[in-house]
Design a protein around this motif. Structure first.
Motif, mmCIF file in Angstrom:
data_model
loop_
_atom_site.group_PDB
_atom_site.id
_atom_site.type_symbol
_atom_site.label_atom_id
_atom_site.label_comp_id
_atom_site.label_asym_id
_atom_site.label_seq_id
_atom_site.Cartn_x
_atom_site.Cartn_y
_atom_site.Cartn_z
ATOM 1 N N HIS A 285 6.199 5.178 43.869
ATOM 2 C CA HIS A 285 5.870 4.864 42.456
ATOM 3 C C HIS A 285 4.391 5.287 42.261
ATOM 4 O O HIS A 285 3.552 4.161 42.730
ATOM 5 N N LEU A 286 3.809 6.209 41.602
ATOM 6 C CA LEU A 286 2.140 6.419 41.273
ATOM 7 C C LEU A 286 1.921 6.328 39.594
ATOM 8 O O LEU A 286 2.328 7.214 39.106
ATOM 9 N N PRO A 287 1.672 5.143 39.237
ATOM 10 C CA PRO A 287 1.830 4.779 37.849
ATOM 11 C C PRO A 287 0.783 5.005 37.024
ATOM 12 O O PRO A 287 0.615 4.790 35.834
ATOM 13 N N PHE A 288 -0.233 5.660 37.430
ATOM 14 C CA PHE A 288 -1.205 6.095 36.513
ATOM 15 C C PHE A 288 -1.082 7.270 35.734
ATOM 16 O O PHE A 288 -0.782 8.344 36.088
ATOM 17 N N CYS A 289 -1.573 7.120 34.614
ATOM 18 C CA CYS A 289 -1.779 8.333 33.555
ATOM 19 C C CYS A 289 -3.083 8.202 32.786
ATOM 20 O O CYS A 289 -3.319 7.294 32.374
ATOM 21 N N GLU A 290 -3.468 9.576 32.677
ATOM 22 C CA GLU A 290 -4.767 9.497 31.830
ATOM 23 C C GLU A 290 -4.424 9.635 30.317
ATOM 24 O O GLU A 290 -5.419 9.029 29.353
ATOM 25 N N ALA A 291 -3.234 9.876 29.787
ATOM 26 C CA ALA A 291 -3.114 9.491 28.389
ATOM 27 C C ALA A 291 -1.603 9.126 28.229
ATOM 28 O O ALA A 291 -0.554 9.141 29.036
ATOM 29 N N LEU A 292 -1.604 8.331 27.116
ATOM 30 C CA LEU A 292 -0.017 7.646 26.912
ATOM 31 C C LEU A 292 0.770 8.585 25.961
ATOM 32 O O LEU A 292 0.657 8.839 24.927
ATOM 33 N N CYS A 293 1.870 9.023 26.635
ATOM 34 C CA CYS A 293 2.981 9.472 25.966
ATOM 35 C C CYS A 293 3.942 8.678 25.344
ATOM 36 O O CYS A 293 4.391 7.736 25.988
ATOM 37 N N THR A 294 3.857 8.580 23.909
ATOM 38 C CA THR A 294 4.588 7.650 23.222
ATOM 39 C C THR A 294 5.945 7.548 23.517
ATOM 40 O O THR A 294 6.571 6.351 23.073
ATOM 41 N N ILE B 77 11.111 -2.522 24.063
ATOM 42 C CA ILE B 77 10.793 -2.376 25.409
ATOM 43 C C ILE B 77 9.449 -1.602 25.661
ATOM 44 O O ILE B 77 8.671 -1.883 26.445
ATOM 45 N N SER B 78 9.437 -0.579 24.865
ATOM 46 C CA SER B 78 8.157 0.206 24.919
ATOM 47 C C SER B 78 7.418 0.626 23.500
ATOM 48 O O SER B 78 7.852 1.284 22.808
ATOM 49 N N PRO B 79 6.571 -0.599 23.071
ATOM 50 C CA PRO B 79 6.029 -0.747 21.815
ATOM 51 C C PRO B 79 5.306 0.669 21.506
ATOM 52 O O PRO B 79 4.918 0.936 20.112
ATOM 53 N N ALA B 80 4.872 1.375 22.358
ATOM 54 C CA ALA B 80 4.369 2.694 22.032
ATOM 55 C C ALA B 80 5.121 3.473 21.207
ATOM 56 O O ALA B 80 4.736 4.402 20.340
ATOM 57 N N GLN B 81 6.497 3.369 20.916
ATOM 58 C CA GLN B 81 7.422 4.288 20.462
ATOM 59 C C GLN B 81 7.278 3.878 18.932
ATOM 60 O O GLN B 81 8.012 4.528 17.919
ATOM 61 N N ARG B 82 6.523 2.679 18.624
ATOM 62 C CA ARG B 82 6.244 2.569 17.187
ATOM 63 C C ARG B 82 5.294 3.420 16.556
ATOM 64 O O ARG B 82 4.771 3.171 15.404
ATOM 65 N N ALA B 83 4.693 4.335 17.289
ATOM 66 C CA ALA B 83 3.704 5.289 16.842
ATOM 67 C C ALA B 83 4.200 6.346 15.956
ATOM 68 O O ALA B 83 3.657 6.911 15.120
ATOM 69 N N TYR B 84 5.335 6.386 15.643
ATOM 70 C CA TYR B 84 6.268 7.109 14.779
ATOM 71 C C TYR B 84 7.381 6.421 14.087
ATOM 72 O O TYR B 84 7.629 5.446 14.550
ATOM 73 N N SER B 85 7.704 6.818 12.875
ATOM 74 C CA SER B 85 8.893 6.324 12.350
ATOM 75 C C SER B 85 10.094 6.252 12.663
ATOM 76 O O SER B 85 10.407 7.389 13.289
ATOM 77 N N GLU B 86 11.083 5.519 12.602
ATOM 78 C CA GLU B 86 12.391 5.775 13.020
ATOM 79 C C GLU B 86 12.997 7.009 11.991
ATOM 80 O O GLU B 86 13.945 7.466 12.387
ATOM 81 N N ASP B 87 12.476 7.168 10.547
ATOM 82 C CA ASP B 87 12.753 8.175 9.700
ATOM 83 C C ASP B 87 12.524 9.289 10.492
ATOM 84 O O ASP B 87 13.157 10.414 10.022
ATOM 85 N N ASP B 88 11.677 9.525 11.174
ATOM 86 C CA ASP B 88 11.188 10.819 12.182
ATOM 87 C C ASP B 88 12.240 11.176 12.941
ATOM 88 O O ASP B 88 12.356 12.487 13.553
ATOM 89 N N LEU B 89 13.176 10.340 13.183
ATOM 90 C CA LEU B 89 14.152 10.617 14.552
ATOM 91 C C LEU B 89 15.288 11.147 13.999
ATOM 92 O O LEU B 89 16.028 10.719 13.051
ATOM 93 N N PRO B 90 16.092 12.311 14.457
ATOM 94 C CA PRO B 90 17.464 12.668 14.390
ATOM 95 C C PRO B 90 18.331 11.852 14.789
ATOM 96 O O PRO B 90 18.169 10.990 15.844
#
Length: 451
Positions: free
Chosen positions: A55-64, A246-259
């Motif tokens: 497991h190599l855990p580093f990323c340069e940017a956060l994919c939400t 579990i993954s707070p970054a997923q709050r970057a968009y609204s649940e209304d945006d999700l199919p």
């Protein structure tokens, strides 16, 4: 029952069954280091073959959208200390094992493995490979971010024996990539794919996700069209798991945006239809492969297996996972490493295996695990062997009356088969056998939706 009625009924929160028992149902007391070492030695004594996950855990940017354990940084000075810690953890296992292991599989995951410089990956891997013998039919693969994977990365890893890579695409639409903060282009994907083939990589996988924010049938059609043009050998086409608790970054968009519901399921049905038209065959859960690929051939031969690394054509009972948060499996036990990178490095540098949680499987666990694996990999299971019978199995089968009435399964004496109608609900079918789940149902939402 109509397809919509089935969706309404079975679209509930369900485990993904990357293991059984699932991680939330592991025993509260972690196996001692001695217990884990004993389980490792027992598995190694049965067969010297092992699989390795790094497991190599580093990323340069956060994919939400991402739910993986990762560290976001542009500071590449973190590479060397982490690599040294992984090599020290490997040395702890190497000193434990009474002989040279035979390496069947090696997989680099993350994070972003190609965050690491090619020369650092070479240093890490060459130091691991010098301590193993290679199986006659081994398979090395890595996860590639198309925005950060260079020709040098591909060449370095190919020279070390890698023949597989998995490219995280998710979707090709710029507006979707923008909202999930995924920094890549179609040309990036094309470059990595074509360069890998030029260097002799034999199998390329694309990760595609349905249910992403803003995603429509038009997006799925365009993504599959571009995928067909590049013709990867394998495709993982899986559901976006919305778990912002579990993954707070997923709050970057609204649940209304999700199919949701039928709209989300329609995206999968459309994608599956288009992939099958292009010659791909559905493999297990959420995976597709061309008939020339080893994953398809393993399914045909009844050899398909599923582990924490996903679907694989090989079964090894000792899967050692190195690095922060990684999960090892000795068939008789699971352990997970410390998730925090600094603490992980501190433990390893002190000469300790960095395990912080785990589970010793009971005889019941082993039996149910095998049946769940059979269903996940072969769409059927059989318990004519008394060694594959237990009270919990029969209790689970008794929970399947509605599944059978709705056409999801067929039950025969000592055998269960998943129907084509049931394949989209394979997690629900496995959950019926999950004795630990039914003994203690979660009080809140613990798992993602089935669809």
């Amino acid at each position: 029952m109509t397809a919509q009625q089935l969706l309404d009924k079975y679209n509930v929160a369900v485990p993904r069954y990357t293991s059984y028992p699932t991680v939330p149902y592991w025993d509260a007391s972690c196996p001692s280091t001695g217990d884990w070492q004993g389980s490792v030695l027992q598995a190694f004594g049965e067969s010297r073959e092992i699989s390795l996950y790094l497991h190599l855990p580093f990323c340069e940017a956060l994919c939400t959208y991402c739910g993986c354990n990762k560290r976001i940084t542009k500071n590449h000075a973190v590479e060397s200390p982490y690599i040294e810690a992984v090599l020290k953890e490997w040395a702890l296992y190497r000193d434990l094992l009474p002989g040279r292991p035979i390496l069947r599989e090696l997989h680099l995951g993350g994070g972003t493995p190609t965050f690491f410089a090619p020369e650092n990956l070479h240093y890490l891997l060459s130091n691991i490979l010098k301590d193993v013998d290679l199986a006659e039919d081994y398979e090395f693969g890595f996860e590639a971010h198309p925005g950060t994977t260079s020709a040098e990365h591909l060449s370095t890893l190919r020279d070390l024996g890698f023949t597989r890579l998995s490219i995280g695409i998710q979707d090709f639409a710029p507006e979707i990539l923008d909202i999930i903060n995924r920094k890549q282009t179609f040309e990036d994907v094309r470059f990595v794919t074509e360069k890998a083939r030029e260097l002799g990589y034999e199998s390329i996988n694309y990760d595609l996700i349905f249910g992403l924010p803003l995603q429509t049938p038009a997006h799925i059609m365009e993504t599959i069209r571009k995928t067909k043009a590049l013709a990867p050998e394998r495709i993982a086409f899986y559901s976006y798991a919305h778990v912002p608790w579990i993954s707070p970054a997923q709050r970057a968009y609204s649940e209304d945006d999700l199919p949701k519901g039928k709209d989300k399921r329609a995206l999968y049905e459309l994608g599956r239809e288009l992939l099958e038209e292009a010659g791909y065959v559905e493999i297990g859960m959420d995976h597709f492969a061309l008939p020339k690929d080893s994953l398809y051939q393993a399914m045909q031969e009844g050899a398909l297996h599923r582990s924490f690394m996903g679907y694989t054509p090989f079964t090894t009972h000792l899967n050692l996972a190195l690095g922060a948060s990684s999960i090892s499996d000795s068939w008789g036990a699971f352990v997970q490493n410390e998730k925090k990178i600094e603490r992980y490095q501190e433990l390893v540098n002190a000469g300790e295996l960095p395990i912080v949680k785990g589970h010793l499987l009971t005889e019941e666990d082993r039996i149910l695990r095998q049946h769940i694996l059979n269903i996940m990999c072969r769409y059927r299971t059989n318990w004519s062997d008394t060694g594959l019978q237990c009270e919990a199995l029969y209790a689970g089968l008794n929970r399947m009356d509605e599944l059978e009435a709705d056409g999801l399964i067929i039950r025969r004496p000592f055998e269960l088969e998943v129907t084509d109608i049931g394949k989209p609900f394979i997690r629900n079918i496995c959950m019926a056998l999950d004795a630990r789940y039914w003994r203690k149902k979660p009080e809140g939402q613990l798992f993602s939706q089935a669809v």
